[in-house]
Motif scaffolding. Structure first.
Motif, PDB file in Angstrom:
ATOM      1  N   THR A 196       0.800  -1.150  -0.052  1.00 56.31           N
ATOM      2  CA  THR A 196      -0.120   0.054  -0.072  1.00 56.31           C
ATOM      3  C   THR A 196       0.681   1.283  -0.016  1.00 56.31           C
ATOM      4  OG1 THR A 196      -0.097  -0.010   2.388  1.00 56.31           O
ATOM      5  CG2 THR A 196      -1.754  -1.117   1.057  1.00 56.31           C
ATOM      6  N   ALA A 197       2.165   1.062  -0.178  1.00 56.48           N
ATOM      7  CA  ALA A 197       3.069   2.333   0.076  1.00 56.48           C
ATOM      8  C   ALA A 197       2.838   3.120  -1.353  1.00 56.48           C
ATOM      9  CB  ALA A 197       4.405   1.877   0.229  1.00 56.48           C
ATOM     10  N   GLU A 198       3.220   4.358  -0.918  1.00 51.41           N
ATOM     11  CA  GLU A 198       3.395   5.273  -2.173  1.00 51.41           C
ATOM     12  C   GLU A 198       4.752   5.796  -2.364  1.00 51.41           C
ATOM     13  OE1 GLU A 198      -0.554   6.120  -3.022  1.00 51.41           O
ATOM     14  OE2 GLU A 198      -0.390   8.157  -1.975  1.00 51.41           O
ATOM     15  N   VAL A 199       5.572   5.622  -1.377  1.00 55.01           N
ATOM     16  CA  VAL A 199       7.013   6.016  -1.649  1.00 55.01           C
ATOM     17  C   VAL A 199       7.782   4.832  -1.183  1.00 55.01           C
ATOM     18  CG1 VAL A 199       9.136   7.436  -1.015  1.00 55.01           C
ATOM     19  CG2 VAL A 199       6.537   8.365  -1.229  1.00 55.01           C
ATOM     20  N   ALA A 200       8.837   4.195  -1.879  1.00 48.39           N
ATOM     21  CA  ALA A 200       9.885   3.248  -1.315  1.00 48.39           C
ATOM     22  C   ALA A 200      11.219   4.054  -1.253  1.00 48.39           C
ATOM     23  CB  ALA A 200       9.765   2.008  -2.448  1.00 48.39           C
TER      24      ALA A 200
ATOM     25  N   PRO B   1       4.478   3.998  -6.556  1.00 52.60           N
ATOM     26  CA  PRO B   1       4.520   5.274  -7.523  1.00 52.60           C
ATOM     27  C   PRO B   1       5.834   6.155  -7.277  1.00 52.60           C
ATOM     28  CG  PRO B   1       2.444   5.363  -6.291  1.00 52.60           C
ATOM     29  CD  PRO B   1       3.262   4.222  -5.551  1.00 52.60           C
ATOM     30  N   HIS B   2       6.514   6.103  -6.342  1.00 53.33           N
ATOM     31  CA  HIS B   2       7.686   6.978  -6.113  1.00 53.33           C
ATOM     32  C   HIS B   2       8.863   6.214  -5.596  1.00 53.33           C
ATOM     33  CE1 HIS B   2       5.084  10.094  -7.334  1.00 53.33           C
ATOM     34  NE2 HIS B   2       4.141  10.055  -6.416  1.00 53.33           N
ATOM     35  N   VAL B   3      10.034   6.201  -6.093  1.00 52.18           N
ATOM     36  CA  VAL B   3      11.276   5.648  -5.378  1.00 52.18           C
ATOM     37  C   VAL B   3      12.405   6.815  -4.986  1.00 52.18           C
ATOM     38  CG1 VAL B   3      12.980   3.991  -5.957  1.00 52.18           C
ATOM     39  CG2 VAL B   3      10.696   3.457  -6.556  1.00 52.18           C
ATOM     40  N   VAL B   4      12.846   6.386  -3.817  1.00 55.34           N
ATOM     41  CA  VAL B   4      13.775   7.642  -3.401  1.00 55.34           C
ATOM     42  C   VAL B   4      14.976   6.634  -3.046  1.00 55.34           C
ATOM     43  CG1 VAL B   4      14.506   9.250  -1.930  1.00 55.34           C
ATOM     44  CG2 VAL B   4      12.178   8.946  -2.602  1.00 55.34           C
ATOM     45  N   LEU B   5      16.075   6.892  -3.785  1.00 55.35           N
ATOM     46  CA  LEU B   5      17.430   6.145  -3.455  1.00 55.35           C
ATOM     47  C   LEU B   5      18.125   6.970  -2.122  1.00 55.35           C
ATOM     48  CD1 LEU B   5      19.598   4.222  -4.002  1.00 55.35           C
ATOM     49  CD2 LEU B   5      20.596   5.961  -5.683  1.00 55.35           C
TER      50      LEU B   5
END
Length: 433
Positions: A117-121, A148-152
């Motif tokens: 259910t996450a919107e950001v990983a 939807p959004h991935v943050v490294l």
């Protein structure tokens, strides 16, 4: 699949961001989560005091922020009683639910729960080690689950001299890999979770980085498409029968709207029967409403006397596909392999039906994204943590959307009919994985 807390009103849903953290063992994920909680002033006084005391016992001069999460993680990894640790925190701009998933390779399956259910990983990488197999696996799972959004988050920059070329090389490699997974936009932040650089406050050691801190990115990350804007889907969880004060029978069909809006007078279809009727009344928390929208829980009364049971779905046009042939990308969760020919139970929303695995044409090598097909004469098989393509035939029709359009009504679980153990998480998609 899902988090333990669900907003009860549309306003609550609009102000809440769900995120999942993932990374290899020793990438510093516990310290990062602790730093986010500490520096955003989201810790209770007694929580902070307990960590300070435990750190002093260990001979440390400063609080070990990893202790905010490691106690729960140790319990989880020893007994598997808690597969994901959920942390709630808030800033003046937004509320957050953070799903903190285990880093060991044998717990990759647990990321499915946190990311569903996450919107950001947040994908954490040790600046000294770069991308590893577990980093790639977590990124593949996030992509397959449609986060939807991935943050490294490139951590431990202090241990590589805050070198910009190290950060740039890791970001470039990760961006290429993510693009191959159809993750087209990646944000990247260089941090030192231990010292707090670029987590909540800007770093003085990396003047070459002029972007927002990690918390600023989370506070401004766009929340996904409004679930109320999609066609209405109400899986029936409970049938309410009661006598009113006037001795008339009340019959309502209760559940949580996974998407869309329902209004009094709206035409709807009862699936799988395919019967059409209209909404006669809506009750939210026992009070009459003219309209309800996702993610509210609601009791629906219908204009016609139709047969509706738990596991049915009340839906509005365009309707989900009614099918007995389910094609899915699957993540296998159990120690027992999943093989072609296996008989299973398929749990989809509130409905459970018998099914058989008709084919597992290939698995996916997450390091190269290559398809791995069974050798001649061998049945397709998925082992624990494997990702692959699964085809199923169900005993009864299932009202299933494409996962890319509806995450809730496009996902399902496969369950062992003998022991009741969860085997596999599936994402219904008509196209290839």
């Amino acid at each position: 699949m899902g988090t333990p807390t669900t907003p009860t009103t549309p306003a609550e849903a609009a102000s809440l961001l769900r995120l999942v953290t993932a990374g290899s063992v020793d990438d510093g994920k516990s310290t990062l989560v602790g730093r986010l909680l500490h520096d955003s002033q989201s810790l209770l006084t007694d929580q902070l005091a307990a960590v300070v005391e435990a750190s002093q016992v260990r001979g440390l001069d400063t609080p070990d922020l990893a202790l905010f999460t490691d106690g729960l993680r140790a319990e989880r990894e020893q007994g598997i009683t808690i597969d994901v640790a959920y942390r709630h925190f808030a800033t003046p701009r937004r509320r957050f639910i953070l799903a903190d998933t285990p880093g060991h390779v044998q717990y990759t399956r647990n990321m499915v729960t946190g990311a569903s259910t996450a919107e950001v990983a947040l994908i954490l990488v040790d600046a000294r080690a770069g991308l590893g197999e577990q980093t790639r696996r977590h990124t593949a799972v996030a992509a397959l689950l449609g986060v939807p959004h991935v943050v490294l988050v490139v951590n431990k920059m202090d241990l590589v001299g805050h070198a910009e070329p190290v950060f740039a090389a890791i970001t470039e490699e990760f961006t290429r890999y993510a693009a191959a997974l159809d993750v087209l936009h990646v944000d990247a932040v260089p941090v030192s979770a231990l010292h707090g650089d670029n987590v909540v406050t800007p770093s003085t050691g990396m003047p070459w980085y002029q972007g927002p801190t990690l918390l600023e990115k989370l506070e401004t990350a766009p929340i996904g498409a409004d679930p109320a804007a999609r066609p209405a889907r109400l899986p029936v969880q409970y049938v309410i029968r009661a006598r009113t004060s006037g001795h008339r029978e009340y019959r309502g069909y209760a559940g949580q709207l996974t998407s869309g809006r329902l209004r009094v007078g709206d035409p709807v279809t009862i699936l799988p029967a395919g019967i059409t009727t209209t909404i006669a009344a809506l009750d939210v928390l026992g009070e009459p409403y003219d309209e309800a929208q996702a993610p509210q829980s609601v009791a629906v009364r219908l204009a016609d006397d139709v047969d509706v049971s738990r596991g049915d779905m009340i839906a509005a046009d365009p309707l989900p596909q009614m099918t007995r042939d389910v094609a899915a990308t699957a993540v296998h969760l159990a120690e027992r392999p999943l093989s072609t020919g296996d008989k299973v139970l398929l749990k989809h929303t509130t409905r459970t039906v018998r099914a058989v695995v008709t084919d597992i044409p290939y698995s996916i090598a997450v390091d190269t994204l290559a398809r791995v097909e069974p050798t001649d004469g061998e049945r397709g098989r998925l082992r624990m943590n494997d990702i692959g393509r699964v085809l199923l035939r169900t005993a009864e029709p299932v009202a299933m959307d494409d996962y890319r359009d509806h995450r809730d009504t496009g996902s399902f679980l496969l369950i062992d009919p003998a022991g009741g153990d969860t085997l596999t998480a599936g994402l219904h998609t008509e196209g290839p994985a």
